[in-house]
Design an enzyme around this catalytic site. Structure first.
Site, PDB file in Angstrom:
ATOM      1  N   GLU A  72      50.380  44.364  47.512  1.00  0.00           N
ATOM      2  CA  GLU A  72      50.371  45.910  47.353  1.00  0.00           C
ATOM      3  C   GLU A  72      49.158  46.495  47.908  1.00  0.00           C
ATOM      4  O   GLU A  72      48.114  45.831  48.401  1.00  0.00           O
ATOM      5  CB  GLU A  72      50.196  46.099  45.720  1.00  0.00           C
ATOM      6  CG  GLU A  72      48.639  45.570  45.259  1.00  0.00           C
ATOM      7  CD  GLU A  72      48.042  44.436  45.417  1.00  0.00           C
ATOM      8  OE1 GLU A  72      49.000  43.135  45.545  1.00  0.00           O
ATOM      9  OE2 GLU A  72      46.990  44.039  45.527  1.00  0.00           O
ATOM     10  N   LYS A 102      38.138  41.630  52.848  1.00  0.00           N
ATOM     11  CA  LYS A 102      39.825  41.338  52.153  1.00  0.00           C
ATOM     12  C   LYS A 102      40.456  40.210  53.247  1.00  0.00           C
ATOM     13  O   LYS A 102      41.281  39.458  52.709  1.00  0.00           O
ATOM     14  CB  LYS A 102      40.337  42.511  52.151  1.00  0.00           C
ATOM     15  CG  LYS A 102      40.036  43.509  51.192  1.00  0.00           C
ATOM     16  CD  LYS A 102      41.204  44.252  50.312  1.00  0.00           C
ATOM     17  CE  LYS A 102      40.819  44.837  49.132  1.00  0.00           C
ATOM     18  NZ  LYS A 102      39.777  46.019  49.418  1.00  0.00           N
ATOM     19  N   SER A 140      30.612  45.349  51.699  1.00  0.00           N
ATOM     20  CA  SER A 140      32.060  44.864  52.006  1.00  0.00           C
ATOM     21  C   SER A 140      32.965  45.433  52.982  1.00  0.00           C
ATOM     22  O   SER A 140      33.801  44.702  53.265  1.00  0.00           O
ATOM     23  CB  SER A 140      32.754  45.269  50.554  1.00  0.00           C
ATOM     24  OG  SER A 140      32.546  46.663  50.291  1.00  0.00           O
TER      25      SER A 140
HETATM   26  C1  LIG Z   1      39.444  47.279  48.547  1.00  0.00           C
HETATM   27  C2  LIG Z   1      37.918  47.203  48.647  1.00  0.00           C
HETATM   28  C3  LIG Z   1      37.068  47.170  47.813  1.00  0.00           C
HETATM   29  C4  LIG Z   1      37.115  47.051  46.531  1.00  0.00           C
HETATM   30  O1  LIG Z   1      37.827  46.032  46.189  1.00  0.00           O
HETATM   31  P1  LIG Z   1      37.238  44.829  45.339  1.00  0.00           P
HETATM   32  O2  LIG Z   1      38.314  43.767  45.090  1.00  0.00           O
HETATM   33  O3  LIG Z   1      36.448  45.331  44.068  1.00  0.00           O
HETATM   34  O4  LIG Z   1      36.358  44.031  46.155  1.00  0.00           O
HETATM   35  C5  LIG Z   1      35.487  47.315  48.226  1.00  0.00           C
HETATM   36  N1  LIG Z   1      35.257  47.538  49.558  1.00  0.00           N
HETATM   37  C6  LIG Z   1      35.988  47.521  50.512  1.00  0.00           C
HETATM   38  C7  LIG Z   1      35.607  47.732  51.928  1.00  0.00           C
HETATM   39  C8  LIG Z   1      37.440  47.412  50.211  1.00  0.00           C
HETATM   40  O5  LIG Z   1      38.006  47.334  51.113  1.00  0.00           O
END
Ligand SMILES: *Cc1c(COP(=O)(O)O)cnc(C)c1O
Length: 417
Positions: A130, A108, A397
């Site tokens: 948000e 993010k 992610s």
């Molecule tokens: C917020 C988040 C997601 C999901 O959000 P996307 O916009 O679909 O990427 C996935 N993995 C992590 C670690 C997150 O913080």
């Protein structure tokens, strides 16, 4: 950024086929066209690209590694060999794109930093965001601290209760966390509150949306800032594996980590892609957060895409073990990729994600976010049916520190059952 490929979508009006667009009240049109213009200039300005690239390197710690998950791969091959009655012919190779190693521990930050720079460029002094799990709130509070901007983060009171560590982090970073007490007191309601604030303050405030959702140009901007993931992964794959990957797998909440990984490969027709939504605890409406798997087209938060809704078109409640996937909508470009068949979408359950969370931790010494665990779970299922020379890149992610309490509570509960 300048190296993002060029299927020329969205259209100038922000459409990805039948999806996307700008369904916002007139009070926001000025701010949105100002943002469109600022981004248009920034993306064509070498100085902006250079500054962003340098910050991604020196502040975020990019490039994040592409790691061959050898013990996980061997584990999958062994268990598959056993179930076939011996032999180890099957089992694709599993690789992890380590976004968990980026500053703040998730992808993010790429987007919050990029939009923070745009805010400075537009001469604005305040950002709002948000947040659900608090990850986007922390990313935005971090970018705001770094760039000297004031920051208000809208968060449902239910999420504030569930996500205390991130609330504390945001406050330490100097952000003001605004409790939202309406609806289900979660992410959808926080988004509504942030949009309302923006209508009154857009003259001096930029709204940093946290995923590839919302009105045009947000889905494009967030995709472009996150594309650094796929650009790196493509180069690393050619360099480390000696070929393009055969498969990409990413979790899909709003869809930003998936879009960031997929987009730079979109013209590589040999590369297959799978987005994994949150299957939750059952396929009943209200028990999952999988709009591409179980939803239908509709308008939510200023854009047309797949949405989970009841027969009257009311947005449905959602559930997932992972707070970051707990959203009833999804980015419009994913809706387009879904309908054109370029990307496959599926879901995996809370239980499957929890199992993958434990397995990755034990085999690789990497504790993944519960969101990312959904991608890991599906990639393991896929790998079992692939020959050994096929490779899968999983977008890891984020890291799982934020999920420890919840994961341990659920694992204890499992043991007692
Ligand atoms: C917020 C988040 C997601 C999901 O959000 P996307 O916009 O679909 O990427 C996935 N993995 C992590 C670690 C997150 O913080």
């Amino acid at each position: 950024m300048t190296t993002t490929p060029s299927p020329t979508l969205p259209t100038p009006a922000g459409h990805f086929g039948a999806f996307g667009g700008n369904y916002t009240p007139e009070t926001l049109h000025h701010a949105i066209s100002q943002l469109t213009q600022a981004y248009d200039q920034a993306r064509n300005d070498p100085a902006f690209n250079k500054q962003f690239t340098q910050l991604l390197r020196d502040y975020v710690g990019r490039a994040t590694p592409l790691h061959y998950a050898q013990r996980l791969t061997e584990h999958v091959r062994k268990s598959e060999g056993k179930s076939r009655g011996g032999g180890t012919s099957g089992g694709g190779g599993l690789w992890l794109k380590r976004e968990d190693l980026a500053h703040i521990g998730a992808h993010k930050i790429n987007n919050s930093l990029g939009q923070g720079l745009l805010t400075v460029r537009m001469g604005k002094k305040r950002v709002i965001a948000e947040t659900g799990a608090g990850q986007h709130g922390v990313a935005t509070a971090t970018a705001a601290a770094f760039l000297g901007l004031s920051c208000d983060v809208f968060m449902g009171t239910e999420d504030i209760r569930r996500q205390q560590p991130n609330v504390k982090r945001m406050k330490l970073l100097g952000a003001n966390v605004v409790p939202v007490e309406s609806g289900s007191c979660t992410l959808k309601d926080a988004t509504n509150a942030a949009m309302r604030d923006w209508m009154a303050t857009s003259e001096h405030t930029h709204y940093i949306i946290g995923s590839v959702v919302g009105p045009h140009p947000y889905p494009m901007i967030v995709r472009d800032f996150q594309s650094v993931i796929g650009i790196e992964a493509r180069e690393q794959s050619l360099d480390q594996i000696g070929k393009l990957p055969d498969h990409l797998v990413a979790s899909v909440g709003g869809g930003s980590n998936a879009a960031g990984l997929f987009y730079p490969f979109i013209n590589d027709t040999s590369v297959k892609m799978v987005g994994v939504e949150a299957g939750g605890r059952s396929t009943n409406l209200g028990d999952h957060a999988a709009p591409l798997t179980y939803g239908s087209p509709g308008v939510l938060h200023g854009s047309r895409s797949y949405v989970l809704q009841n027969n009257d078109g009311q947005t449905a409640p959602v559930h997932s073990i992972s707070a970051g996937l707990d959203y009833p909508g999804v980015g419009p470009e994913h809706a387009y990729w879904h309908d054109t068949g370029r990307v496959q979408y599926t879901d995996c359950t809370d239980q499957e994600a929890l199992k993958a969370f434990t397995l990755l931790t034990k085999t690789e010494g990497i504790i993944p976010a519960l969101e990312s665990s959904h991608a890991v779970a599906h990639a393991i299922k896929m790998a079992k049916n692939l020959p050994q020379d096929q490779t899968i890149i999983i977008n890891l992610s984020g890291r799982g520190d934020k999920d420890l309490d919840e994961a341990i509570r659920l694992l204890e509960f499992e043991k007692k059952r």
